[in-house]
Design a protein around this motif. Structure first.
Motif, short mmCIF file in Angstrom:
data_model
loop_
_atom_site.label_atom_id
_atom_site.label_comp_id
_atom_site.label_asym_id
_atom_site.label_seq_id
_atom_site.Cartn_x
_atom_site.Cartn_y
_atom_site.Cartn_z
N ILE A 165 -6.19 1.12 2.59
CA ILE A 165 -5.55 0.13 3.03
C ILE A 165 -3.76 1.21 3.29
O ILE A 165 -2.57 0.55 3.74
N GLY A 166 -4.25 2.72 3.79
CA GLY A 166 -3.17 3.22 3.81
C GLY A 166 -3.70 4.27 5.10
O GLY A 166 -2.63 4.85 5.48
N ASN A 201 -0.59 -2.97 12.39
CA ASN A 201 -1.01 -2.31 11.28
C ASN A 201 -1.44 -3.33 9.84
O ASN A 201 -1.90 -3.04 8.46
N ARG A 202 0.39 -4.00 9.57
CA ARG A 202 0.34 -4.77 8.43
C ARG A 202 -0.66 -5.86 8.64
O ARG A 202 -1.04 -6.24 6.83
N ARG A 241 -3.61 -3.62 6.88
CA ARG A 241 -3.07 -3.66 5.77
C ARG A 241 -3.48 -4.87 4.60
O ARG A 241 -3.79 -4.77 3.35
N GLY A 264 0.26 -1.24 0.04
CA GLY A 264 0.00 -0.42 0.06
C GLY A 264 0.75 1.09 -0.15
O GLY A 264 0.10 2.50 0.35
#
Length: 244
Positions: free
Chosen positions: A50-51, A202-203, A206, A5
């Motif tokens: 995703i961001g 966070n990964r 995503r 991302g």
């Protein structure tokens, strides 16, 4: 890119397409393909998360600072170390409105080099203790084998600040900041381990968003292929119309 991302890749694609388009080397199909690609990328950013969450330690550090300080533009930042990690931190800080920033390094030349790239002040490590009290945010990332920011220096800085809080992020391995600093009342100390935990979570987030993005992309691929097939049929359709 290794970072899922990452928005910089889209920027690089736009630049490459712009260069090719200006040179007249793209044509009807590539023009349509790239324009649709950029449109889909915008839709993915808008319709998925995703961001939304940082997946680099440097960006996570700045994101954490944004949550603690409502206005980063009003804070003074001290970067200790002029390596790649702190350069990334500096760039993210500038993007978030930070205007007052110092970079301290053992080599003044390296500090000046980074300062020139991000428009901040360069100082030596020897000057750092006397400037510490000016900093609301301290980000340290050096290759030192021993801590360079001790409890005594922090206590002096806090007295000079009349105990206004300081936010410290230690990105170094081994640590740049003595562990005892965390016990000081007006210090909020985070280490690279704290940020790695945030980044790992966070990964995972995503990855979930990437699955949603794939559905959007698959649909748009079908639509592009339909347009391409229709384009192949145009000569035949024109020939038939000419006979009517």
């Amino acid at each position: 890119s290794m970072v899922l991302g990452e928005p910089q890749i889209l920027g690089q694609m736009k630049q490459a397409f712009s260069t090719a388009h200006q040179a007249g080397t793209t044509g009807k199909i590539l023009n349509r393909l790239f324009q649709q690609t950029f449109k889909v990328a915008k839709q993915v950013r808008t319709d998925t998360t995703i961001g939304a969450n940082p997946v680099s330690v440097a960006f996570a550090a700045v994101d954490l600072a944004r949550h603690i300080f409502t206005q980063l533009s009003e804070q003074t930042v001290l970067l200790i170390g002029a390596g790649e990690t702190n350069e990334l931190v500096a760039r993210h800080l500038v993007e978030n409105g930070v205007e007052r920033m110092m970079v301290a390094n053992r080599s003044l030349e390296r500090a000046k080099s980074l300062a020139a790239r991000v428009a901040c002040e360069a100082i030596t490590l020897d000057e750092m203790p006397s400037r510490l009290a000016q900093a609301d945010i301290v980000v340290t990332s050096t290759a030192s084998r021993v801590p360079i920011l001790g409890k005594g220096a922090m206590e002096s800085a806090l007295r000079a600040r009349r105990h206004r809080p300081m936010f410290i992020i230690d990105l170094a391995v081994p640590r740049d900041v003595e562990p005892e600093v965390a016990n000081l009342k007006d210090v909020f100390l985070y280490t690279v381990d704290d940020l790695e935990n945030i980044v790992s979570a966070n990964r995972a987030s995503r990855q979930e968003a990437a699955a949603e993005a794939a559905k959007i992309i698959d649909l748009q691929v079908v639509r592009f292929m339909q347009w391409l097939q229709a384009l192949d049929s145009e000569p035949t359709i024109r020939a038939l119309r000419s006979k009517i």
